[in-house]
Design an enzyme around this catalytic site. Structure first.
Site, PDB file in Angstrom:
ATOM      1  CG  HIS A 257     -21.431  73.223 -19.272  1.00  0.00           C
ATOM      2  ND1 HIS A 257     -22.410  72.442 -19.846  1.00  0.00           N
ATOM      3  CD2 HIS A 257     -20.246  72.780 -19.765  1.00  0.00           C
ATOM      4  CE1 HIS A 257     -21.840  71.570 -20.637  1.00  0.00           C
ATOM      5  NE2 HIS A 257     -20.530  71.748 -20.616  1.00  0.00           N
ATOM      6  CG  ASP A 308     -12.201  74.043 -21.186  1.00  0.00           C
ATOM      7  OD1 ASP A 308     -11.432  73.109 -21.451  1.00  0.00           O
ATOM      8  OD2 ASP A 308     -13.173  74.351 -21.891  1.00  0.00           O
TER       9      ASP A 308
HETATM   10  N1  ACO Z   1     -18.495  84.670 -17.520  1.00  0.00           N
HETATM   11  C1  ACO Z   1     -19.371  85.656 -17.300  1.00  0.00           C
HETATM   12  N2  ACO Z   1     -20.675  85.566 -17.607  1.00  0.00           N
HETATM   13  C2  ACO Z   1     -21.100  84.423 -18.156  1.00  0.00           C
HETATM   14  C3  ACO Z   1     -20.219  83.343 -18.422  1.00  0.00           C
HETATM   15  C4  ACO Z   1     -18.882  83.504 -18.078  1.00  0.00           C
HETATM   16  N3  ACO Z   1     -18.007  82.530 -18.290  1.00  0.00           N
HETATM   17  N4  ACO Z   1     -20.912  82.330 -18.972  1.00  0.00           N
HETATM   18  C5  ACO Z   1     -22.169  82.746 -19.060  1.00  0.00           C
HETATM   19  N5  ACO Z   1     -22.288  84.009 -18.577  1.00  0.00           N
HETATM   20  C6  ACO Z   1     -23.497  84.819 -18.520  1.00  0.00           C
HETATM   21  C7  ACO Z   1     -23.797  85.384 -19.888  1.00  0.00           C
HETATM   22  O1  ACO Z   1     -23.163  86.610 -20.089  1.00  0.00           O
HETATM   23  C8  ACO Z   1     -25.291  85.474 -19.859  1.00  0.00           C
HETATM   24  O2  ACO Z   1     -25.653  86.594 -19.093  1.00  0.00           O
HETATM   25  P1  ACO Z   1     -26.922  87.501 -19.506  1.00  0.00           P
HETATM   26  O3  ACO Z   1     -28.092  86.564 -19.430  1.00  0.00           O
HETATM   27  O4  ACO Z   1     -26.897  88.576 -18.484  1.00  0.00           O
HETATM   28  O5  ACO Z   1     -26.651  87.947 -20.901  1.00  0.00           O
HETATM   29  C9  ACO Z   1     -25.699  84.235 -19.070  1.00  0.00           C
HETATM   30  O6  ACO Z   1     -24.596  83.941 -18.215  1.00  0.00           O
HETATM   31  C10 ACO Z   1     -26.006  83.030 -19.944  1.00  0.00           C
HETATM   32  O7  ACO Z   1     -24.852  82.792 -20.757  1.00  0.00           O
HETATM   33  P2  ACO Z   1     -24.842  82.266 -22.226  1.00  0.00           P
HETATM   34  O8  ACO Z   1     -23.592  82.692 -22.888  1.00  0.00           O
HETATM   35  O9  ACO Z   1     -26.148  82.593 -22.893  1.00  0.00           O
HETATM   36  O10 ACO Z   1     -24.812  80.715 -21.962  1.00  0.00           O
HETATM   37  P3  ACO Z   1     -24.616  79.610 -23.063  1.00  0.00           P
HETATM   38  O11 ACO Z   1     -25.286  78.401 -22.567  1.00  0.00           O
HETATM   39  O12 ACO Z   1     -24.977  80.115 -24.411  1.00  0.00           O
HETATM   40  O13 ACO Z   1     -23.026  79.433 -23.083  1.00  0.00           O
HETATM   41  C11 ACO Z   1     -20.877  78.868 -22.455  1.00  0.00           C
HETATM   42  C12 ACO Z   1     -22.348  78.475 -22.384  1.00  0.00           C
HETATM   43  C13 ACO Z   1     -20.478  79.083 -23.902  1.00  0.00           C
HETATM   44  C14 ACO Z   1     -20.036  77.721 -21.885  1.00  0.00           C
HETATM   45  C15 ACO Z   1     -20.660  80.154 -21.634  1.00  0.00           C
HETATM   46  O14 ACO Z   1     -20.943  79.897 -20.282  1.00  0.00           O
HETATM   47  C16 ACO Z   1     -19.269  80.725 -21.815  1.00  0.00           C
HETATM   48  O15 ACO Z   1     -19.029  81.465 -22.768  1.00  0.00           O
HETATM   49  N6  ACO Z   1     -18.298  80.376 -20.891  1.00  0.00           N
HETATM   50  C17 ACO Z   1     -16.940  80.814 -21.063  1.00  0.00           C
HETATM   51  C18 ACO Z   1     -16.225  79.962 -22.108  1.00  0.00           C
HETATM   52  C19 ACO Z   1     -15.945  78.568 -21.599  1.00  0.00           C
HETATM   53  O16 ACO Z   1     -15.506  78.368 -20.496  1.00  0.00           O
HETATM   54  N7  ACO Z   1     -16.206  77.579 -22.470  1.00  0.00           N
HETATM   55  C20 ACO Z   1     -15.955  76.176 -22.176  1.00  0.00           C
HETATM   56  C21 ACO Z   1     -17.237  75.439 -21.943  1.00  0.00           C
HETATM   57  S1  ACO Z   1     -16.955  73.762 -21.531  1.00  0.00           S
HETATM   58  C22 ACO Z   1     -16.457  73.080 -22.979  1.00  0.00           C
HETATM   59  O17 ACO Z   1     -16.936  73.403 -24.041  1.00  0.00           O
HETATM   60  C23 ACO Z   1     -15.430  72.116 -22.960  1.00  0.00           C
END
Ligand code: ACO
Length: 371
Positions: A257, A308
């Site tokens: 998140h 989710d």
């Molecule tokens: N699985 C694996 N790795 C992850 C995940 C995940 N679900 N989420 C974040 N990471 C990792 C990223 O790959 C990144 O790693 P790195 O620094 O080695 O490149 C690091 O954690 C930071 O992640 P970001 O994507 O930069 O985090 P951001 O704050 O931009 O994104 C988000 C947040 C979009 C929720 C992300 O965690 C994600 O894509 N999760 C999966 C999709 C999801 O569940 N979305 C629902 C969110 S809740 C909602 O909107 C209702």
């Protein structure tokens, strides 16, 4: 001037609708845990729109208004029947139908506060009718008309199935609606606020918000979680599937998140509901697989489940089609979008940030023959 990627940490507005402070989510100052355990969705809608919980007569008035405004124009139903329904995702259908609804509302562009509040009621009331009508139409069934004697969650289930819903299902959907109703300046809410800050109309704001929620990094993640669970299939497959995905640097849907780093306070409620409902339907494996996935993803990456993750197995247990998970999210979040839209109108300024330019510099025009 330097950009912050994804606007992380940028405070873009003031708002009194909801807050996330130290991983505690509140709606108008009420902790989500307390609301999830006690409040109905209708109470939450009133709270988000009025800043206080309703008295008994105010609650019954809102419940009545939502039921009375739930019918949709026949033209919208006919239009949905003409969609290429074997290919259309229900979120695309919802986005299109909400946009079309504006064409049948004579007050769509009337911008005074009372007219906007009335549109808020109409939209909140009609969105479940659209979702359920589309779900039935694509199965070759006729839509089921809403009933005046049912509450919001019960009416949704009734219109979806055409049958009297069980108390268990009604209370699960009601709680899920409470948990998803608002979430500070999430991507779709920000989208809605940007749209209406141009003084565009409520329908445009809602249509834009639905488009933003649809994406798999936002509301679309719940459907993606269920797709993953179905692909994994059995408990013993969890470990190799998840470890391979993590090795390949794939994102595991339902984890992580932007704001919560100590965990999403909504997830524990949905985890418990998933546990109870999967047991009740005799398919505890979906919950057990989810727990195992959480153990691995949290252990390996330190990432925690978001709203989710457990909602997927919970909705699946209620027999809901997987591509309706995000539309249910939209039904609930409409209350928050509308609260933010009304708040934006009440203290508006155009939202127009800047971009840090990283393109080429000092180019000279060359005629097309000489390129
Ligand atoms: N699985 C694996 N790795 C992850 C995940 C995940 N679900 N989420 C974040 N990471 C990792 C990223 O790959 C990144 O790693 P790195 O620094 O080695 O490149 C690091 O954690 C930071 O992640 P970001 O994507 O930069 O985090 P951001 O704050 O931009 O994104 C988000 C947040 C979009 C929720 C992300 O965690 C994600 O894509 N999760 C999966 C999709 C999801 O569940 N979305 C629902 C969110 S809740 C909602 O909107 C209702």
């Amino acid at each position: 001037m330097s950009a912050t990627k994804g606007l992380e940490g940028v405070v873009a507005t003031t708002s009194s609708v909801s807050s996330i402070i130290d991983s505690v989510l509140t709606y108008q100052g009420y902790d989500i845990d307390e609301l999830a355990d006690n409040a109905s969705f209708e109470e939450v809608v009133y709270l988000l729109w009025n800043g206080r919980l309703p008295k008994a007569d105010e609650l019954s008035e809102l419940t009545k208004e939502l039921a009375e405004n739930a019918h949709i124009p026949q033209e919208i139903t006919d239009y949905m029947k003409s969609y290429p329904n074997d290919k259309v995702h229900p979120m695309a259908a919802l986005r299109t139908a909400v946009s079309s609804l504006a064409l049948y509302d004579e007050e769509a562009d009337v911008m005074d506060e009372e007219a906007n509040r009335q549109k808020a009621i109409r939209l909140q009331a009609k969105i479940p009718t659209i979702v359920t009508a589309f779900s039935r139409i694509r199965e070759g069934k006729e839509p089921v008309a809403p009933r005046n004697d049912l509450g919001f969650a019960a009416n949704f289930l009734y219109m979806l199935t055409g049958e009297e819903p069980s108390d268990v299902a009604v209370s699960a959907i009601d709680k899920a609606l409470v948990l998803h109703a608002d979430h500070e300046l999430n991507a779709s809410t920000f989208t809605a606020r940007v749209c209406v800050a141009t003084l565009s109309d409520v329908y445009s704001g809602l249509t834009a918000a639905i488009g933003a929620l649809k994406g798999p990094l936002h509301g679309g993640a719940n459907e993606a979680v269920m797709k993953m669970l179905m692909e994994i299939g059995e408990l013993e497959n969890v470990e190799p599937y998840i470890r391979k995905a993590l090795d390949n640097k794939e994102k595991i849907m339902g984890f992580g998140h932007r704001v919560y780093k100590d965990g999403d306070p909504r997830a524990k409620h949905l985890r418990e509901m998933s546990k109870q409902l999967t047991a009740l339907t005799g398919e505890p494996k979906w919950y057990e697989m989810s727990i195992k996935i959480e153990e691995i993803v949290t252990g390996e990456k330190g990432l925690l489940p978001n709203v989710d993750f457990y909602s997927a197995s919970m909705y699946h247990s209620l027999g809901i089609k997987h591509d309706l998970f995000t539309p249910i999210f939209a039904i609930s979040r409409t209350s928050g979008w509308l609260a933010h839209i009304l708040e934006q109108y009440s203290n508006n300024r155009l939202i127009r940030p800047r971009a840090e330019y990283v393109g080429p510099d000092k180019q000279s025009y060359v005629s097309v023959e000489q390129r």
